[in-house]
Design an enzyme around this catalytic site. Structure first.
Site, PDB file in Angstrom:
ATOM      1  N   GLU A 208      45.246 -15.398  20.972  1.00  0.00           N
ATOM      2  CA  GLU A 208      44.052 -14.458  20.671  1.00  0.00           C
ATOM      3  C   GLU A 208      44.234 -13.086  19.781  1.00  0.00           C
ATOM      4  O   GLU A 208      44.074 -12.179  20.313  1.00  0.00           O
ATOM      5  CB  GLU A 208      43.162 -14.073  21.907  1.00  0.00           C
ATOM      6  CG  GLU A 208      42.836 -15.398  22.700  1.00  0.00           C
ATOM      7  CD  GLU A 208      41.729 -15.201  23.612  1.00  0.00           C
ATOM      8  OE1 GLU A 208      41.430 -14.030  24.343  1.00  0.00           O
ATOM      9  OE2 GLU A 208      41.015 -16.109  24.315  1.00  0.00           O
ATOM     10  N   GLU A 326      42.317 -23.340  25.243  1.00  0.00           N
ATOM     11  CA  GLU A 326      42.046 -22.818  26.597  1.00  0.00           C
ATOM     12  C   GLU A 326      40.131 -23.185  26.496  1.00  0.00           C
ATOM     13  O   GLU A 326      39.643 -22.982  25.536  1.00  0.00           O
ATOM     14  CB  GLU A 326      41.973 -21.144  26.412  1.00  0.00           C
ATOM     15  CG  GLU A 326      43.099 -20.525  26.496  1.00  0.00           C
ATOM     16  CD  GLU A 326      43.403 -19.020  26.531  1.00  0.00           C
ATOM     17  OE1 GLU A 326      42.534 -18.434  26.906  1.00  0.00           O
ATOM     18  OE2 GLU A 326      44.454 -18.761  26.395  1.00  0.00           O
TER      19      GLU A 326
HETATM   20  O1  AHR Z   1      42.524 -17.514  30.775  1.00  0.00           O
HETATM   21  C1  AHR Z   1      42.172 -16.167  30.774  1.00  0.00           C
HETATM   22  C2  AHR Z   1      42.188 -15.322  29.538  1.00  0.00           C
HETATM   23  O2  AHR Z   1      41.166 -15.822  28.712  1.00  0.00           O
HETATM   24  C3  AHR Z   1      43.586 -15.560  28.753  1.00  0.00           C
HETATM   25  O3  AHR Z   1      44.413 -14.787  29.041  1.00  0.00           O
HETATM   26  C4  AHR Z   1      43.068 -15.187  27.336  1.00  0.00           C
HETATM   27  O4  AHR Z   1      43.840 -15.957  26.294  1.00  0.00           O
HETATM   28  C5  AHR Z   1      41.595 -15.483  27.357  1.00  0.00           C
HETATM   29  O5  AHR Z   1      40.789 -14.616  26.788  1.00  0.00           O
END
Ligand code: AHR
Length: 522
Positions: A208, A326
């Site tokens: 990110e 994610e």
């Molecule tokens: O999964 C929780 C958080 O969500 C992670 O650390 C980040 O990459 C995303 O914003």
């Protein structure tokens, strides 16, 4: 309706009624009163192989995911295997975890790997800047992570620090892990107990980077990616597969800004993140909010298709694997739960199981566009597969999300095929299919809280010899596997019938079902 005639459907249903031993819903089905969904499973129309990596996982130094979750330490009163919580290890082995990403997440861009090796007592203690400044004693580091991967059979995926790290630091981590022997760093690895190289293939270059990973513009990150990637080399025959930080959702501005900056030097993978936000607490959803949340999965699917198109528009873009790094539901989390069980601790309910099924179904349908998908997260954080009652909790519970993954395991390594049907609405019945020579596997997700559906799935070019179905279902969208009732929602055998080429079954509201059909060619 393509491929199966209405008359044939009615004939098949009538034949079933005649034999008497048919479920009530089939006898009642024919005309309008009961909702029927008809599909044709186009075994002749291949999408792509369903890579096991589409069922990947993610663990971060966050809440009780690592510490107190998967890692309890060797001296813990909680049953463990060399420090790893035994019950979790057993459950994860049973499920099979194809790939595991670590150490973050946001944590990755503030992590310095050298602090997590060597004698545990000498490792520095640091505040976890991203997650509440809790003190991380670095007792879970590279060796402990790779050890976990070996224990559960997962391919390790390390997320490198770009936001606050240097190219040297990341380059040295690759050397420490993969160089066979003879350099100071590879000998240090041996001295720390691992003479064999770890042979880590997947390397994230930042996480990110548009947000917690450095708050960069795509052009700036693109320049850094170019710089870092120059030094990430093949050692001992292990070629690093480099994964660049991709967009949040379908943010095309980020993808284009990055790929324009990279020009020819494209990464092996591009990581996109797409969470499905929830406006209520996990166990207190109402139907309206559930419907709103589940409808987002259609957008996730569109985003995958769209991002793939954008990447493919670049010279050699088709060589870049799209990774949904994610994903999962992210609900409102009460402060008391976080205080007791760790940050972002979230229960998985029947709604979450349905959400997992919608995600896994769409990955099958887009199997040609995806290289890997990692749910956030494996243990005790967000849409977890396994939960404990805080770090001290002795019992580990398999959530509805765990069981949804279990139902989809039958698709791994098979060829995804297209399904044509009459339900294309975003909240309609979700379906995917895969095949091999002598079988077809179908998955259905009924996201409706009130409509039971009749399913008639006709196989194209094959007849069905036998079928077995397994279902995950609870009529209550907020029902869950809790510490008091850990087995409330578990997969169960479900009635399914075959007639010629047709697979017929009923799907109750809020259900995820997989049907394994033995087939013969026509
Ligand atoms: O999964 C929780 C958080 O969500 C992670 O650390 C980040 O990459 C995303 O914003």
């Amino acid at each position: 309706m393509a491929g199966i005639s209405r008359r044939r459907f009615l004939t098949n249903t009538a034949a079933l009624s005649a034999v008497g031993a048919v479920p009530r819903w089939v006898r009642a089905a024919p005309e309008a009163s009961v909702s029927t969904r008809r599909f044709v499973v186009r075994t002749d129309s291949e999408i792509g192989k369903i890579r096991p990596e589409l069922h990947g996982q993610f663990v971060e130094h966050l809440g009780s995911c690592i510490y107190g979750g998967i890692w309890v330490g060797k001296d813990s009163p909680i049953a463990n295997v060399g420090g790893y919580r035994k019950q979790m290890v057993d459950y994860l082995k049973e499920l099979g975890v194809p790939v595991l990403r670590w150490p973050g997440g946001c944590f990755a861009d503030d992590y310095h790997w050298q602090e997590g090796i060597g004698p545990v007592k000498q490792r520095p203690r640091r505040p976890n800047l991203n997650w509440g400044n809790v003190i991380d004693d670095n007792s879970f580091g590279t060796h402990e992570f790779v050890g976990l991967c070996r224990l559960i059979g997962a391919e390790p995926y390390l997320a490198g620090n770009v936001g606050s790290g240097t190219p040297t630091e990341l380059r040295e981590w690759v050397e420490y892990c993969n160089f066979p022997s003879g350099t100071t760093l590879s000998d240090l690895r041996a001295a720390n107990g691992s003479p064999e190289p770890f042979r880590v293939r997947y390397w994230g270059v930042g996480n990110e980077s548009w947000g917690c990973g450095g708050d960069m513009r795509p052009e700036h990150y693109g320049d850094l990616y170019r710089q870092f990637s120059v030094y990430l080399k093949t050692f001992g025959g292990t070629k690093p597969f480099l994964i660049a930080s991709g967009p949040s959702g379908d943010d095309v501005r980020w993808t284009r800004g990055l790929l324009d900056t990279l020009q020819g030097g494209l990464p092996n993978g591009l990581s996109m993140h797409y969470y499905t936000g929830g406006e209520q607490v996990a166990t207190k959803f109402d139907r309206e909010h559930m419907n709103k949340q589940l409808a987002i999965f259609a957008k996730v699917e569109q985003a995958i298709v769209h991002q793939r198109q954008v990447i493919d528009g670049y010279h050699r873009g088709d060589q870049v694997g799209l990774i949904l790094d994610e994903w999962g539901v992210w609900d409102q989390i009460p402060e008391e739960d976080e205080a007791k069980r760790g940050q972002l601790w979230q229960q998985s309910t029947m709604r979450s199981g349905v959400a997992a099924g919608l995600g896994l179904n769409l990955f099958n349908r887009q199997a040609d566009k995806l290289l890997m998908c990692n749910i956030a997260q494996m243990v005790n954080v967000l849409q977890s597969l396994l939960i404990t009652d805080g770090p001290e909790g002795k019992e580990c519970v398999r959530t509805t999300t765990y069981y949804a993954f279990q139902l989809f395991k039958a698709h791994r390594d098979r060829m995804a095929v297209r399904v044509e049907g009459d339900d294309t609405s975003p909240r309609g019945l979700s379906v995917s299919a895969s095949k091999d020579e002598g079988s077809v596997v179908l998955s259905f997700v009924n996201p409706s809280a009130d409509a039971a559906l009749h399913v008639d799935a006709a196989l194209h070019d094959r007849s069905a010899k036998s079928a077995t179905a397994t279902i995950l279902h609870d009529a209550d969208l907020n029902a869950c596997n809790s510490f008091d009732t850990p087995n409330r929602i578990v997969p169960k055998p479900h009635p399914v019938r075959i007639e010629g080429a047709s697979v017929l079954m009923e799907l109750p509201p809020l259900s995820v079902a997989t049907v394994e059909v033995k087939t013969a060619s026509l």
